[in-house]
Write a protein that holds these residues in place. Structure first.
Motif, PDB file in Angstrom:
ATOM      1  N   PHE A  95      33.301  73.768  56.761  1.00 34.78           N
ATOM      2  CA  PHE A  95      34.531  73.302  56.117  1.00 34.78           C
ATOM      3  C   PHE A  95      34.379  73.220  54.600  1.00 34.78           C
ATOM      4  O   PHE A  95      33.557  72.468  54.079  1.00 34.78           O
ATOM      5  N   ALA A  96      35.191  73.996  53.897  1.00 37.32           N
ATOM      6  CA  ALA A  96      35.322  73.967  52.442  1.00 37.32           C
ATOM      7  C   ALA A  96      33.993  73.827  51.690  1.00 37.32           C
ATOM      8  O   ALA A  96      33.806  72.864  50.940  1.00 37.32           O
ATOM      9  N   ALA A 110      36.780  83.719  44.393  1.00 32.58           N
ATOM     10  CA  ALA A 110      37.946  83.188  45.105  1.00 32.58           C
ATOM     11  C   ALA A 110      38.623  84.285  45.931  1.00 32.58           C
ATOM     12  O   ALA A 110      39.007  84.060  47.091  1.00 32.58           O
ATOM     13  N   ARG A 144      38.831  84.362  50.023  1.00 29.83           N
ATOM     14  CA  ARG A 144      40.196  84.402  50.558  1.00 29.83           C
ATOM     15  C   ARG A 144      40.332  85.561  51.543  1.00 29.83           C
ATOM     16  O   ARG A 144      40.939  85.426  52.612  1.00 29.83           O
ATOM     17  N   GLY A 149      38.927  84.868  54.790  1.00 31.55           N
ATOM     18  CA  GLY A 149      39.611  83.814  55.535  1.00 31.55           C
ATOM     19  C   GLY A 149      38.867  82.492  55.506  1.00 31.55           C
ATOM     20  O   GLY A 149      39.037  81.655  56.410  1.00 31.55           O
ATOM     21  N   GLU A 150      38.060  82.287  54.472  1.00 33.81           N
ATOM     22  CA  GLU A 150      37.266  81.066  54.380  1.00 33.81           C
ATOM     23  C   GLU A 150      37.765  80.195  53.239  1.00 33.81           C
ATOM     24  O   GLU A 150      37.913  80.654  52.105  1.00 33.81           O
ATOM     25  N   GLN A 151      38.012  78.939  53.529  1.00 35.20           N
ATOM     26  CA  GLN A 151      38.443  77.985  52.509  1.00 35.20           C
ATOM     27  C   GLN A 151      37.218  77.437  51.785  1.00 35.20           C
ATOM     28  O   GLN A 151      36.301  76.895  52.403  1.00 35.20           O
ATOM     29  N   VAL A 152      37.207  77.580  50.454  1.00 32.85           N
ATOM     30  CA  VAL A 152      36.055  77.111  49.675  1.00 32.85           C
ATOM     31  C   VAL A 152      36.542  76.395  48.421  1.00 32.85           C
ATOM     32  O   VAL A 152      37.705  76.512  48.026  1.00 32.85           O
ATOM     33  N   GLU A 153      35.623  75.675  47.794  1.00 34.29           N
ATOM     34  CA  GLU A 153      35.871  75.069  46.492  1.00 34.29           C
ATOM     35  C   GLU A 153      35.001  75.801  45.473  1.00 34.29           C
ATOM     36  O   GLU A 153      33.782  75.843  45.611  1.00 34.29           O
TER      37      GLU A 153
END
Length: 222
Positions: free
Chosen positions: A110-111, A123, A127, A130-134
């Protein structure tokens, strides 16, 4: 200097390899050229004026017309997205852009935090995966981020992989191969088309010969 070309060159490894290409293309650059500490160097015999800059700044100089042409890594081109023409893949300073981290870093679901000099490229990559990152934007010593807990992974340039190994990191994904490109200011191309076309053709012949000598199939972009 209407009949001169102003060239923005990145300092470091790309600079030395680009100078070698220019010499092989019969541009008379003196032996002491690489040893100069000047930031602006004029070579009258070649009708060329060189601006030595940080790699990330080269596309900016070319876009704004203070340099007619420049040499920049594809990583910089993708990150900066400047309005310039990319006319030739010089196939020098080859490396690759990769995701790296401590062993097991890819398992965080997760993130995760990603440290990088390339926030836009990173980014876009995650994207597309399909991976949510900071994304955490850093300017140097990217390898330090996972070691001190600032980030879970990094996105950075990898050449030999030695720096990653010495800092206890492993490569997790190979994003893309990176080489250096010849870029041109659009207005300069209209005003100095003959000079720029001649330079492109001379460099293209050198790059093509290099490909024949090594047995590689180099793709030249016009």
């Amino acid at each position: 200097m209407v009949d001169w070309l102003t060239v923005a060159m990145p300092k470091g490894r790309i600079f030395h390899e680009a100078v070698e290409l220019l010499r092989k293309a019969d541009y008379p650059l003196p032996p002491e050229f690489e040893d100069s500490r000047k930031l602006i160097i004029e070579i009258e015999e070649a009708k060329m004026r060189f601006i030595l800059a940080k790699p990330m700044d080269v596309p900016t100089y070319v876009e704004h017309g203070v340099a007619d042409i420049g040499i920049a890594g594809k990583d910089v081109m993708l990150e900066e997205e400047r309005v310039v023409y990319e006319v030739l893949d010089l196939n020098i300073s080859e490396c690759h852009l990769a995701v790296a981290g401590l062993a097991g870093a890819e398992k965080k679901s997760f993130a995760p935090k990603i440290a990088t000099k390339y926030p836009n490229v990173a980014a876009k990559y995650f994207r597309e995966q399909g991976e949510q990152v900071e994304i955490i934007h850093l300017n140097g010593s990217i390898e330090l981020a996972p070691m001190i807990g600032l980030a879970d992974r990094i996105v950075d340039i990898v050449s030999t992989g030695r720096t990653l190994k010495e800092n206890g990191l492993v490569e997790l994904q190979n994003i893309m191969t990176i080489t250096s490109r010849l870029i041109v200011n659009p207005a300069s191309y209209r005003m100095k088309a003959e000079m720029i076309d001649e330079l492109v053709e001379r460099l293209k012949n050198v790059v093509a010969w290099k490909g024949e000598a090594t047995g590689e199939d180099f793709s030249l972009n016009r």
